[in-house]
Motif scaffolding. Structure first.
Motif, PDB file in Angstrom:
ATOM      1  N   ALA A 102       0.823  -1.206   0.000  1.00 40.12           N
ATOM      2  CA  ALA A 102       0.000   0.000   0.000  1.00 40.12           C
ATOM      3  C   ALA A 102       0.859   1.257   0.000  1.00 40.12           C
ATOM      4  N   GLY A 103       0.379   2.285  -0.684  1.00 38.52           N
ATOM      5  CA  GLY A 103       1.122   3.535  -0.725  1.00 38.52           C
ATOM      6  C   GLY A 103       0.615   4.418  -1.848  1.00 38.52           C
ATOM      7  N   HIS A 104       1.194   5.592  -1.967  1.00 37.06           N
ATOM      8  CA  HIS A 104       0.855   6.516  -3.040  1.00 37.06           C
ATOM      9  C   HIS A 104       1.235   5.880  -4.372  1.00 37.06           C
ATOM     10  N   PRO A 105       0.460   6.101  -5.429  1.00 31.01           N
ATOM     11  CA  PRO A 105       0.775   5.484  -6.727  1.00 31.01           C
ATOM     12  C   PRO A 105       2.210   5.724  -7.200  1.00 31.01           C
ATOM     13  N   ARG A 106       2.740   6.936  -6.941  1.00 25.50           N
ATOM     14  CA  ARG A 106       4.123   7.187  -7.351  1.00 25.50           C
ATOM     15  C   ARG A 106       5.085   6.318  -6.544  1.00 25.50           C
ATOM     16  N   GLU A 107       4.790   6.130  -5.255  1.00 26.21           N
ATOM     17  CA  GLU A 107       5.630   5.282  -4.420  1.00 26.21           C
ATOM     18  C   GLU A 107       5.573   3.834  -4.879  1.00 26.21           C
ATOM     19  N   LEU A 108       4.413   3.399  -5.359  1.00 24.76           N
ATOM     20  CA  LEU A 108       4.281   2.036  -5.877  1.00 24.76           C
ATOM     21  C   LEU A 108       5.159   1.839  -7.108  1.00 24.76           C
ATOM     22  N   LEU A 109       5.230   2.866  -7.958  1.00 21.48           N
ATOM     23  CA  LEU A 109       6.113   2.787  -9.119  1.00 21.48           C
ATOM     24  C   LEU A 109       7.574   2.686  -8.674  1.00 21.48           C
ATOM     25  N   GLU A 110       7.925   3.440  -7.639  1.00 21.61           N
ATOM     26  CA  GLU A 110       9.285   3.364  -7.095  1.00 21.61           C
ATOM     27  C   GLU A 110       9.583   1.960  -6.580  1.00 21.61           C
ATOM     28  N   GLN A 111       8.622   1.379  -5.865  1.00 19.27           N
ATOM     29  CA  GLN A 111       8.810   0.051  -5.297  1.00 19.27           C
ATOM     30  C   GLN A 111       9.008  -0.995  -6.392  1.00 19.27           C
ATOM     31  N   ALA A 112       8.230  -0.873  -7.467  1.00 20.90           N
ATOM     32  CA  ALA A 112       8.355  -1.823  -8.578  1.00 20.90           C
ATOM     33  C   ALA A 112       9.718  -1.690  -9.251  1.00 20.90           C
ATOM     34  N   ALA A 113      10.167  -0.444  -9.471  1.00 17.18           N
ATOM     35  CA  ALA A 113      11.472  -0.219 -10.105  1.00 17.18           C
ATOM     36  C   ALA A 113      12.592  -0.756  -9.226  1.00 17.18           C
ATOM     37  N   PHE A 114      12.519  -0.468  -7.927  1.00 23.49           N
ATOM     38  CA  PHE A 114      13.540  -0.953  -7.007  1.00 23.49           C
ATOM     39  C   PHE A 114      13.566  -2.479  -6.958  1.00 23.49           C
ATOM     40  N   ALA A 115      12.387  -3.113  -6.980  1.00 23.91           N
ATOM     41  CA  ALA A 115      12.329  -4.575  -6.892  1.00 23.91           C
ATOM     42  C   ALA A 115      13.063  -5.214  -8.065  1.00 23.91           C
ATOM     43  N   LEU A 116      12.851  -4.699  -9.268  1.00 21.23           N
ATOM     44  CA  LEU A 116      13.527  -5.255 -10.436  1.00 21.23           C
ATOM     45  C   LEU A 116      15.027  -5.010 -10.367  1.00 21.23           C
ATOM     46  N   LEU A 117      15.423  -3.803  -9.978  1.00 19.43           N
ATOM     47  CA  LEU A 117      16.849  -3.492  -9.878  1.00 19.43           C
ATOM     48  C   LEU A 117      17.510  -4.282  -8.754  1.00 19.43           C
ATOM     49  N   ASP A 118      16.773  -4.502  -7.660  1.00 13.97           N
ATOM     50  CA  ASP A 118      17.297  -5.338  -6.566  1.00 13.97           C
ATOM     51  C   ASP A 118      17.564  -6.760  -7.055  1.00 13.97           C
TER      52      ASP A 118
END
Length: 228
Positions: A102-118
């Motif tokens: 859960a989070g702001h839509p922009r934060e969700l995009l950040e989480q998705a980008a970080f997950a792939l880069l991680d």
């Protein structure tokens, strides 16, 4: 000097010394341990040389076993490769979907980008294998289908945003594929260059995604001469 019996043989004190072979007795792996060892070795070789460039002989030699042991566990190189790919696909999908909390839509995009880069940073060999065209069918499909699965997760987020902003939510799947594809391709590039730092890459990706979405036209138009 050790004691010697009348018949020339050594006494019990000398006989009781353990021989080198007894001291260095080899510990046998369990079937599960051997399977995991072969998977680790296979993952490393497939990432380095690709499927075609890796042989059963090389896998067996690295593991210190005979070729029949590889066949016993996986039925051959194809079976081993399929298990490696399935595992990596499941790992990546779990990391991305697990990050979308859960989070702001922009934060969700950040989480998705970080997950792939991680994933790329931590499981580099796995990612190198995934982005190659696989000659073996896996139960979890291809890398393209995996990206599609991740896009489906993002699609739900975009659909809500589109509806709230007066855009057609039916277009959310198209935009989700575009956004996830952009992150995935950028990840492939970053895999080798590793510059700039991961957080900076994530920030730039989200910058393009978010501000691009923020300024969407409800009915985009073409300005070139081609219309169909």
């Amino acid at each position: 000097m050790g004691d010697v019996a009348i018949d020339g043989s050594s006494t019990n004190s000398e006989k009781s010394r353990p021989t080198p072979s007894r001291r260095a007795r080899r510990v046998r792996m369990t079937g599960k341990e051997r399977r995991e060892q072969l998977l680790d070795i296979g993952r490393t070789l497939f990432a380095e040389k690709g499927f075609e460039g890796t042989s059963v002989e090389e896998i067996a030699a690295k593991a210190g076993v005979s070729k029949p042991v590889v066949y016993e566990h996986f039925g051959g190189k194809e079976g081993l490769y399929a298990v490696v790919v399935d595992r990596e696909m499941s790992r990546l999908l779990d990391m991305v979907t697990g990050a979308l909390t859960a989070g702001h839509p922009r934060e969700l995009l950040e989480q998705a980008a970080f997950a792939l880069l991680d994933y790329i940073e931590t499981y580099t060999d796995g990612f190198r294998i995934l982005v190659r065209d696989s000659p073996v069918a896996q139960s979890t499909g291809s890398f393209a289908s995996l990206i599609s699965d991740i896009a489906t997760q993002v699609e739900d987020i975009l659909g809500l945003e589109f509806k709230a902003r007066g855009f057609d939510p039916k277009l959310a799947p198209l935009y989700a594929q575009a956004l996830v594809g952009m992150v995935a391709l950028t990840g492939q590039w970053w895999l080798d260059v590793r510059k700039p730092k991961k957080a900076e890459v994530a920030a730039h990706l989200v910058n393009l995604c978010w501000h691009g979405l923020e300024n969407l036209e409800a009915k985009p138009r073409l300005i070139g001469h081609r219309k169909s």
